[in-house]
Design an enzyme around this catalytic site. Structure first.
Site, short mmCIF file in Angstrom:
data_model
loop_
_atom_site.label_atom_id
_atom_site.label_comp_id
_atom_site.label_asym_id
_atom_site.label_seq_id
_atom_site.Cartn_x
_atom_site.Cartn_y
_atom_site.Cartn_z
N SER A 114 44.40 47.79 45.48
CA SER A 114 43.16 47.82 44.72
C SER A 114 43.17 48.86 43.61
O SER A 114 43.85 49.89 43.69
CB SER A 114 42.01 48.14 45.70
OG SER A 114 40.82 48.44 45.00
N ASN A 115 42.36 48.58 42.59
CA ASN A 115 42.09 49.57 41.55
C ASN A 115 41.32 50.77 42.09
O ASN A 115 41.28 51.83 41.46
CB ASN A 115 41.22 48.94 40.45
CG ASN A 115 42.02 48.15 39.43
OD1 ASN A 115 43.23 48.30 39.32
ND2 ASN A 115 41.33 47.29 38.69
N ASP B 17 43.41 41.96 47.41
CA ASP B 17 42.54 42.69 46.51
C ASP B 17 41.29 43.09 47.29
O ASP B 17 40.90 42.42 48.26
CB ASP B 17 42.16 41.78 45.34
CG ASP B 17 41.06 42.38 44.49
OD1 ASP B 17 41.27 43.47 43.94
OD2 ASP B 17 39.98 41.76 44.41
N ALA B 18 40.64 44.18 46.89
CA ALA B 18 39.47 44.67 47.64
C ALA B 18 38.15 44.14 47.08
O ALA B 18 37.42 43.39 47.75
CB ALA B 18 39.45 46.20 47.64
N TYR B 19 37.83 44.50 45.83
CA TYR B 19 36.50 44.26 45.29
C TYR B 19 36.33 42.82 44.81
O TYR B 19 37.01 42.38 43.90
CB TYR B 19 36.18 45.26 44.18
CG TYR B 19 36.22 46.68 44.71
CD1 TYR B 19 35.31 47.08 45.68
CD2 TYR B 19 37.17 47.60 44.28
CE1 TYR B 19 35.34 48.36 46.21
CE2 TYR B 19 37.21 48.88 44.80
CZ TYR B 19 36.29 49.26 45.76
OH TYR B 19 36.33 50.52 46.29
N ARG C 227 29.83 45.00 36.87
CA ARG C 227 31.16 44.54 37.28
C ARG C 227 32.04 44.21 36.07
O ARG C 227 33.21 44.60 36.01
CB ARG C 227 31.01 43.31 38.19
CG ARG C 227 32.29 42.63 38.58
CD ARG C 227 33.21 43.54 39.39
NE ARG C 227 34.42 42.84 39.82
CZ ARG C 227 35.47 43.44 40.32
NH1 ARG C 227 35.50 44.77 40.46
NH2 ARG C 227 36.52 42.75 40.71
#
Lengths: 229, 229
Positions: free
Chosen positions: A122-123, A13-15, A44
């Protein structure tokens, strides 16, 4: 734990996992004032919540970059900062150059040195992800950057996790080791069939959701050492 | 605003709109201690968030009563109250007898006096809803209590809002006037095509989501006066 065997791809996942989403508001903390932390948390929370809601509505998907702006607008109004248009633009600009957590570049290099495939799932919109990857200088140790934009729905829809299977030509879901700091993402990816390491950076309780991580760590340090190749 | 015409059914969200979800923790506030408010907020946030996540996973639906217990377990651990099994049971028992907001019985009676159909449309399991309706003594002024359990997915999936159309045999979505205190529910119901009054009990910003309420009110007082029959 003993070493994990049979892993073919390590997917992140990125964030919140590779990139610190709160680094944007932190960089402007003095200018934002006493509401800086609440602004960042609310930004967030709304960003994630909106991604779930738009997905569930069925016909309301929009790119994550727009969701990120919508969430910031809500958070700025809720914290009495709606008039700070200058701040809005600077926060959004910073989102393209989020700080990577310090252990990330070395950890990714360690996985590549072991011959493992690496990817982001990621989203984020492709341009957001490219900006963060480039800013953190980790493009050379990532084999793929996968965005939900290709399926038009956000996590935790199963079609998002399926992107990894398709990209790497895998048939067994447990050949993927997936890392996320978001407890709900860790749970859902595990429910999908990935083996999951939950990177519990904030020391939160385990989410009461289907799917169980195979391991829980405070950060990504030493990840490569957990994997037997 | 001028009166709303062409309304055939007035439909209400339950939790937060007719019934005060925080009344359970409030009733035990002295016993819970200083974390009472945070426990109650987190319980509610997780309850709603889990309902979205389980829906998006595609194969993970479970009754809202189970979701409510899972969310409470998370919230109790997060607030350091995991060992208070006595408290857990009392909070869950109270969820079946949540207080109705004071204006609710008179408001519903006013709608019935105008010849309008009335209903609840809720994520709640039928037994939870029956408990709250019975406890608030409003069963006699409600024509229907509709639960998502009939479609096996939670709000804001369109199939949930469709339950209203089917129950009342309606063909035009704007013949439904829908009331919710949850901004995301108000937005999604409006996006579905209902006319929506957002009951903004907490004075929150408008959600940046598709769908726009036709009116915003602080509570349900005077609702019947807004409708021309």
């Amino acid at each position: 734990m003993t070493g994990l065997t049979g892993v073919r791809a390590c997917v992140f996942d990125a964030y919140g996992t590779l990139f610190d989403v709160h680094s944007a508001a932190n960089a402007l903390k003095a200018d934002i004032g006493p509401e800086a932390d609440r602004l960042s948390m609310l930004w967030r929370d709304k960003q994630v919540g909106y991604s779930w809601l738009l997905s569930l509505m069925g016909d309301a998907y929009k790119p994550f970059w727009e969701v990120t702006q919508d969430a910031l607008d809500y958070a700025m109004e809720a914290t009495g900062l709606a008039d700070r248009k200058d701040l809005r633009q600077r926060l959004l600009d910073l989102y393209f150059t989020l700080a990577a957590y310090p252990e990330v570049p070395g950890m990714l290099a360690g996985l590549k040195a072991k011959g493992l495939s690496t990817a982001i799932l990621s989203n984020g919109s492709p341009d957001m992800l490219n900006g963060a990857v480039s800013s953190a200088n980790v493009g050379g140790v990532l084999d793929a950057v996968l965005s939900v934009e290709d399926v038009g729905i956000f996590k935790p829809a199963p079609s998002v996790y399926q992107l990894v299977m398709d990209r790497f030509g895998l048939t067994k879901r447990d050949e993927v080791l997936f890392m996320s700091s978001n407890g709900w993402d860790a749970a859902a990816a595990s429910h999908f069939g990935f083996r999951v390491v939950w990177i519990n950076r904030s020391g939160l309780p385990l989410e009461r959701l289907p799917g169980t991580p195979v391991a829980i760590k405070n950060d990504l340090t030493g990840l490569a050492d957990m994997i037997d190749v």
